[in-house]
Design an enzyme around this catalytic site. Sequence first.
Site, PDB file in Angstrom:
ATOM      1  N   TRP A  86      34.901  40.183  44.325  1.00 19.60           N
ATOM      2  CA  TRP A  86      34.549  40.114  42.907  1.00 19.60           C
ATOM      3  C   TRP A  86      34.897  38.775  42.278  1.00 19.60           C
ATOM      4  O   TRP A  86      34.343  38.427  41.249  1.00 19.60           O
ATOM      5  CB  TRP A  86      35.298  41.216  42.139  1.00 19.60           C
ATOM      6  CG  TRP A  86      36.743  41.309  42.510  1.00 19.60           C
ATOM      7  CD1 TRP A  86      37.300  42.155  43.421  1.00 19.60           C
ATOM      8  CD2 TRP A  86      37.826  40.497  42.026  1.00 19.60           C
ATOM      9  NE1 TRP A  86      38.658  41.932  43.543  1.00 19.60           N
ATOM     10  CE2 TRP A  86      39.001  40.925  42.691  1.00 19.60           C
ATOM     11  CE3 TRP A  86      37.919  39.460  41.097  1.00 19.60           C
ATOM     12  CZ2 TRP A  86      40.252  40.343  42.460  1.00 19.60           C
ATOM     13  CZ3 TRP A  86      39.156  38.878  40.868  1.00 19.60           C
ATOM     14  CH2 TRP A  86      40.309  39.316  41.541  1.00 19.60           C
ATOM     15  N   ASN A  87      35.812  38.009  42.867  1.00 20.76           N
ATOM     16  CA  ASN A  87      36.332  36.847  42.143  1.00 20.76           C
ATOM     17  C   ASN A  87      35.339  35.687  42.063  1.00 20.76           C
ATOM     18  O   ASN A  87      35.359  34.907  41.115  1.00 20.76           O
ATOM     19  CB  ASN A  87      37.654  36.372  42.753  1.00 20.76           C
ATOM     20  CG  ASN A  87      37.519  35.937  44.193  1.00 20.76           C
ATOM     21  OD1 ASN A  87      36.823  36.561  44.985  1.00 20.76           O
ATOM     22  ND2 ASN A  87      38.193  34.862  44.554  1.00 20.76           N
TER      23      ASN A  87
ATOM     24  N   GLU B 103      36.634  34.985  55.873  1.00 23.96           N
ATOM     25  CA  GLU B 103      37.538  34.154  55.063  1.00 23.96           C
ATOM     26  C   GLU B 103      38.472  35.095  54.338  1.00 23.96           C
ATOM     27  O   GLU B 103      38.026  35.913  53.518  1.00 23.96           O
ATOM     28  CB  GLU B 103      36.786  33.276  54.074  1.00 23.96           C
ATOM     29  CG  GLU B 103      37.747  32.353  53.315  1.00 23.96           C
ATOM     30  CD  GLU B 103      37.067  31.419  52.342  1.00 23.96           C
ATOM     31  OE1 GLU B 103      37.327  31.556  51.133  1.00 23.96           O
ATOM     32  OE2 GLU B 103      36.284  30.569  52.796  1.00 23.96           O
ATOM     33  N   LEU B 104      39.768  34.965  54.604  1.00 25.06           N
ATOM     34  CA  LEU B 104      40.730  35.972  54.172  1.00 25.06           C
ATOM     35  C   LEU B 104      41.757  35.373  53.209  1.00 25.06           C
ATOM     36  O   LEU B 104      41.460  34.439  52.487  1.00 25.06           O
ATOM     37  CB  LEU B 104      41.368  36.606  55.411  1.00 25.06           C
ATOM     38  CG  LEU B 104      40.349  37.141  56.441  1.00 25.06           C
ATOM     39  CD1 LEU B 104      41.046  37.664  57.686  1.00 25.06           C
ATOM     40  CD2 LEU B 104      39.444  38.198  55.825  1.00 25.06           C
TER      41      LEU B 104
ATOM     42  N   GLU C 107      50.738  37.082  48.537  1.00 28.80           N
ATOM     43  CA  GLU C 107      49.686  36.481  47.727  1.00 28.80           C
ATOM     44  C   GLU C 107      49.628  37.186  46.378  1.00 28.80           C
ATOM     45  O   GLU C 107      49.421  38.398  46.298  1.00 28.80           O
ATOM     46  CB  GLU C 107      48.338  36.599  48.442  1.00 28.80           C
ATOM     47  CG  GLU C 107      47.203  35.887  47.717  1.00 28.80           C
ATOM     48  CD  GLU C 107      45.888  35.989  48.480  1.00 28.80           C
ATOM     49  OE1 GLU C 107      45.019  35.123  48.247  1.00 28.80           O
ATOM     50  OE2 GLU C 107      45.725  36.924  49.287  1.00 28.80           O
TER      51      GLU C 107
ATOM     52  N   SER D 241      40.522  40.318  51.491  1.00 28.46           N
ATOM     53  CA  SER D 241      41.925  40.340  51.889  1.00 28.46           C
ATOM     54  C   SER D 241      42.079  40.333  53.403  1.00 28.46           C
ATOM     55  O   SER D 241      41.198  40.780  54.145  1.00 28.46           O
ATOM     56  CB  SER D 241      42.617  41.577  51.310  1.00 28.46           C
ATOM     57  OG  SER D 241      42.186  42.747  51.993  1.00 28.46           O
TER      58      SER D 241
ATOM     59  N   ASP E  13      29.786  43.941  45.168  1.00 28.10           N
ATOM     60  CA  ASP E  13      31.138  44.375  44.841  1.00 28.10           C
ATOM     61  C   ASP E  13      31.105  45.295  43.621  1.00 28.10           C
ATOM     62  O   ASP E  13      30.331  45.094  42.682  1.00 28.10           O
ATOM     63  CB  ASP E  13      32.028  43.163  44.567  1.00 28.10           C
ATOM     64  CG  ASP E  13      33.467  43.582  44.341  1.00 28.10           C
ATOM     65  OD1 ASP E  13      34.202  43.712  45.332  1.00 28.10           O
ATOM     66  OD2 ASP E  13      33.845  43.803  43.172  1.00 28.10           O
TER      67      ASP E  13
END
Length: 526
Positions: free
Chosen positions: A162-163, A259-260, A391, A238, A188
Amino acid sequence: MVASTALLPPHLSATDVMRFQDQVTATGEETAQAVEPFTGALLPPVPQSSAADVALAATRGRIAQADWAARPLSERTRWALRFGELLVSERDKLVDLVQWETGKSRIHAGIEALGVATVAAHYGAESAGYLRERTVRSGVPGVVKARVSRHPKGLVGVIAPWNYPLFLAVGDVIPALVAGNAVLSKADSQAPLTLLAARELAVKAGLPADVWQVVAGPGSRLGQPIIDAVDHLAFTGSTATGRRLAAAAGERLISTSLELGGKNPMIVRADADLDAAVTGAVQACFASAGQMCIGIERIYVHESLYLEFVEKLATATSRITMGASYDHDVELGSLTSAEQLAVTTDHVADALAQGASAVAGGRARPDLGPFFFEPTVLTGVRPSMKVFAEETFGPVVALYPVVDDEDAITRANDTEYGLSASVWGRDLVAAQQVAARIQAGAVNINDGYLSAISSLSAPMGGMKSSGVGRRHAADGILRFTESQTTTTQRVSTPYPSRTKIYLAATRVVVLAQLKAARRKARKDIS
């Protein structure tokens, strides 16, 4: 169906929203509504897909993919360029959507919208070079010709967070489509309308509608059906979820690019331009309210500069303007959800309770909106505190003094993550030597994060638990293809009847190859 209670942003109409809702492959009556971060009001309902809808979308995509892949690459790159032009021309509407669904400030939403247009421009211009067939040296030059070609995977699944609902989601879709694949995207649940609006523009730019399918719904319901349906999975999110998806993909032996998470460090060397480093830190720590996978959460400052850096960063941070605005009159927007506010609040409260100090910020701001939290600078953080290693994904940064470069490098690498990093110093040679020892997929010298992510000719991705594979550059499109080697033998060479003679001749050839390779290696090193 529950009606939306959120007011429409300035450049959107109810008709726009209804068109976006129609982009979802969903045959049932179920809908879901996210919450507008600025106000807490309900956003418009979005149809929800079932596992059967995923299978239906995959079937449609595979049928359409054969024709799409058969078209000339030039046609697919022209589509990418038209799509990029539409992304720019419809920028105000897209920026409204990003803000409506994520709570970003307008400047950060605007950068995202223009950023995905640059991805379209890059692959529109460079894909022919990335995908062209190559002739390579064969085992028997002059007798055997070897060629390597690229073929689309088939159906690519894209699950993005979502970011960054434009840059991360659509930025992966573009190269997958240009390579000749069909795409099955999961919108999302917090920011579906942004992706659906982009899909509408892609079709308007000339993409056959069935080539890009979009489903909507929770990952717990749709994740496994998507993995069961696709030939490659591109996931951004994540580390914990990435591990589960990778394991499921491994059962099917399909490839993944992931990509985490990140707990990204910044190093301020003794010779750094302090004012520039402070400005860079503000941008890198607080862009998109800190909800950025490549944002900075840890800063290691040489002890000779530490106190002055703390004072300057605290002052600069306290001057950041916050608010819920669809104009450019504020610098920082909201966190996106109650969940992100809860994590951010918990990390800061835990640190303060154990003796850390908030030299700037440190509080939620419900007077501005339900999910606002002040940009926060912490000192005195210790390993026992959650914010030390976990994080946060919020507008929070911890500062630490270090005695020298060696100390900074050791502490920067003391994490399971390795996504991005930043090094500041006037001596560029020394800064580059530090950067080379940082375990991160991208290191920005005298910049926080933007120079690497905007260098689209360079790959972007993570080391260690921050991911597998790369986006951007050649890596970003070749991951969506299969390589095929074709050899053509010009002279018939029957199987040797005299093995001893054959092996002796082969030994001569191999020794000659080793001698030539040694000469080339010496030349390349010198």
